[in-house]
Motif scaffolding. Structure first.
Motif, PDB file in Angstrom:
ATOM      1  N   LEU A  76       0.824  -1.208   0.000  1.00 37.20           N
ATOM      2  CA  LEU A  76       0.000   0.000   0.000  1.00 37.20           C
ATOM      3  C   LEU A  76       0.858   1.259   0.000  1.00 37.20           C
ATOM      4  CD1 LEU A  76      -2.850  -1.140   2.405  1.00 37.20           C
ATOM      5  CD2 LEU A  76      -2.999  -0.776  -0.053  1.00 37.20           C
ATOM      6  N   ASN A  77       2.025   1.203   0.632  1.00 34.21           N
ATOM      7  CA  ASN A  77       2.942   2.345   0.562  1.00 34.21           C
ATOM      8  C   ASN A  77       3.413   2.590  -0.865  1.00 34.21           C
ATOM      9  OD1 ASN A  77       2.884   3.021   3.273  1.00 34.21           O
ATOM     10  ND2 ASN A  77       4.603   1.683   3.809  1.00 34.21           N
ATOM     11  N   VAL A  78       3.652   1.518  -1.597  1.00 31.99           N
ATOM     12  CA  VAL A  78       4.053   1.651  -2.996  1.00 31.99           C
ATOM     13  C   VAL A  78       2.912   2.250  -3.819  1.00 31.99           C
ATOM     14  CG1 VAL A  78       4.690   0.384  -5.091  1.00 31.99           C
ATOM     15  CG2 VAL A  78       5.755  -0.202  -2.898  1.00 31.99           C
ATOM     16  N   LEU A  79       1.661   1.845  -3.514  1.00 33.34           N
ATOM     17  CA  LEU A  79       0.515   2.438  -4.211  1.00 33.34           C
ATOM     18  C   LEU A  79       0.488   3.950  -4.019  1.00 33.34           C
ATOM     19  CD1 LEU A  79      -2.599   0.134  -3.611  1.00 33.34           C
ATOM     20  CD2 LEU A  79      -1.206   0.345  -5.661  1.00 33.34           C
ATOM     21  N   VAL A  80       0.732   4.389  -2.789  1.00 38.21           N
ATOM     22  CA  VAL A  80       0.716   5.825  -2.493  1.00 38.21           C
ATOM     23  C   VAL A  80       1.828   6.546  -3.245  1.00 38.21           C
ATOM     24  CG1 VAL A  80       1.017   7.547  -0.670  1.00 38.21           C
ATOM     25  CG2 VAL A  80      -0.369   5.513  -0.248  1.00 38.21           C
ATOM     26  N   GLN A  81       3.024   5.971  -3.243  1.00 38.12           N
ATOM     27  CA  GLN A  81       4.163   6.599  -3.891  1.00 38.12           C
ATOM     28  C   GLN A  81       4.023   6.630  -5.407  1.00 38.12           C
ATOM     29  OE1 GLN A  81       7.547   4.384  -2.466  1.00 38.12           O
ATOM     30  NE2 GLN A  81       7.076   4.819  -0.315  1.00 38.12           N
ATOM     31  N   SER A  82       3.360   5.618  -5.969  1.00 38.80           N
ATOM     32  CA  SER A  82       3.250   5.507  -7.424  1.00 38.80           C
ATOM     33  C   SER A  82       2.025   6.208  -7.999  1.00 38.80           C
ATOM     34  CB  SER A  82       3.213   4.026  -7.836  1.00 38.80           C
ATOM     35  OG  SER A  82       4.330   3.329  -7.345  1.00 38.80           O
ATOM     36  N   ASN A  83       1.075   6.553  -7.145  1.00 40.05           N
ATOM     37  CA  ASN A  83      -0.178   7.162  -7.603  1.00 40.05           C
ATOM     38  C   ASN A  83      -0.439   8.431  -6.797  1.00 40.05           C
ATOM     39  OD1 ASN A  83      -1.516   4.837  -9.404  1.00 40.05           O
ATOM     40  ND2 ASN A  83      -0.595   3.890  -7.604  1.00 40.05           N
ATOM     41  N   GLY A  85      -1.797  11.516  -4.888  1.00 43.61           N
ATOM     42  CA  GLY A  85      -3.120  11.790  -4.348  1.00 43.61           C
ATOM     43  C   GLY A  85      -3.806  10.606  -3.728  1.00 43.61           C
ATOM     44  N   THR A  86      -3.200   9.421  -3.835  1.00 41.98           N
ATOM     45  CA  THR A  86      -3.798   8.211  -3.262  1.00 41.98           C
ATOM     46  C   THR A  86      -3.803   8.293  -1.738  1.00 41.98           C
ATOM     47  OG1 THR A  86      -3.208   6.804  -5.138  1.00 41.98           O
ATOM     48  CG2 THR A  86      -3.529   5.697  -3.025  1.00 41.98           C
ATOM     49  N   VAL A  87      -4.896   7.852  -1.138  1.00 42.01           N
ATOM     50  CA  VAL A  87      -5.057   7.906   0.313  1.00 42.01           C
ATOM     51  C   VAL A  87      -5.181   6.488   0.868  1.00 42.01           C
ATOM     52  CG1 VAL A  87      -6.543   8.652   2.215  1.00 42.01           C
ATOM     53  CG2 VAL A  87      -6.180  10.163   0.240  1.00 42.01           C
ATOM     54  N   VAL A 109      -8.051   4.646  -1.523  1.00 44.83           N
ATOM     55  CA  VAL A 109      -8.697   5.244  -2.692  1.00 44.83           C
ATOM     56  C   VAL A 109      -7.610   5.878  -3.542  1.00 44.83           C
ATOM     57  CG1 VAL A 109      -9.208   7.324  -1.353  1.00 44.83           C
ATOM     58  CG2 VAL A 109     -10.378   6.948  -3.511  1.00 44.83           C
ATOM     59  N   PHE A 110      -7.633   5.614  -4.837  1.00 40.61           N
ATOM     60  CA  PHE A 110      -6.625   6.167  -5.734  1.00 40.61           C
ATOM     61  C   PHE A 110      -6.888   7.657  -5.979  1.00 40.61           C
ATOM     62  CE2 PHE A 110      -6.561   1.627  -6.801  1.00 40.61           C
ATOM     63  CZ  PHE A 110      -5.199   1.372  -6.698  1.00 40.61           C
ATOM     64  N   GLY A 111      -5.796   8.405  -6.106  1.00 40.89           N
ATOM     65  CA  GLY A 111      -5.917   9.838  -6.325  1.00 40.89           C
ATOM     66  C   GLY A 111      -6.759  10.186  -7.530  1.00 40.89           C
ATOM     67  N   ARG A 112      -6.605   9.440  -8.601  1.00 38.55           N
ATOM     68  CA  ARG A 112      -7.380   9.698  -9.825  1.00 38.55           C
ATOM     69  C   ARG A 112      -8.869   9.486  -9.585  1.00 38.55           C
ATOM     70  NH1 ARG A 112      -4.889  12.968 -13.316  1.00 38.55           N
ATOM     71  NH2 ARG A 112      -2.832  12.183 -13.953  1.00 38.55           N
TER      72      ARG A 112
END
Length: 204
Positions: A76-83, A85-87, A109-112
């Protein structure tokens, strides 16, 4: 009928033979493994052997349940760093005796999705589904429709059970992280008690 049994054909050996099939289809049925072994290895094996072979092949290809569970925060940390605005929001049990935090809920939730939701109708549909495998739980999901009437997933959460507590927490995260500036939102659901409680006690 004479069965061609081979006691040296262990679940570990079978697992190596079915790796490619598991990679293509992690949901490969045990009966298909039995057929594969019979047709390609010319041996009859028990359902139990084939089941264990499938489990071993999944672990070889994708890692064990334990390893994947431990890697969830890192993923999930990678999701935040790669996307941008992701929360990601976590809720933990805190063991008072040894001060160890135990995973309870996680929301993301993804930033997009946050950006796009503000251009969609103020309507969301929420539901849950069972998580299969060694670690049981529920996946809560919120979706909406875009301007082309296409289904748009917005937010997700992993919780232990579908309860008043878990739904209230999920809907709070959804409100504060995604829909804070939407004054009125229509929520479509299966009317689970947790959702009804949330709608009655939370500003939507």
């Amino acid at each position: 009928m004479i069965r061609n049994n081979n006691t040296s054909l262990t679940a570990s050996v079978i697992s190596r033979h079915i790796l490619r099939s598991i990679e293509d289809d992690p949901g490969l049925k045990v009966k298909n493994i039995l057929s594969f072994v019979k047709e390609n290895l010319k041996v009859d094996v028990s359902y139990k052997q084939a089941w264990y072979a499938r489990r071993k092949a999944i672990e070889l290809m994708f890692g064990s349940w334990e390893a994947n569970f431990v890697e969830l925060p890192q993923y999930l940390n990678v999701l935040v760093q790669s996307n941008p605005g992701t929360v990601v929001e976590w809720s933990h049990h805190l063991n008072s005796s040894d001060r160890v935090k135990t995973f309870k809920y996680v929301f993301w939730v993804f930033g997009r999705a946050i950006e796009v939701f503000h251009m969609c109708r103020p309507v969301i549909c929420v539901d849950d589904t069972h998580l299969r495998g060694e670690y049981k739980g529920k996946l809560l999901v919120a979706v909406t429709q875009d301007a082309n009437n296409k289904i748009l997933p917005i937010a997700y959460a992993i919780v232990d059970e579908e309860t008043i507590s878990s739904w209230l927490w999920f809907m709070e995260q959804l409100r504060y992280n995604v829909a804070l500036d939407r004054h009125s939102i229509c929520v479509i659901s299966d009317r689970h008690n947790g959702i009804i409680y949330t709608m009655a006690h939370f500003d939507y």
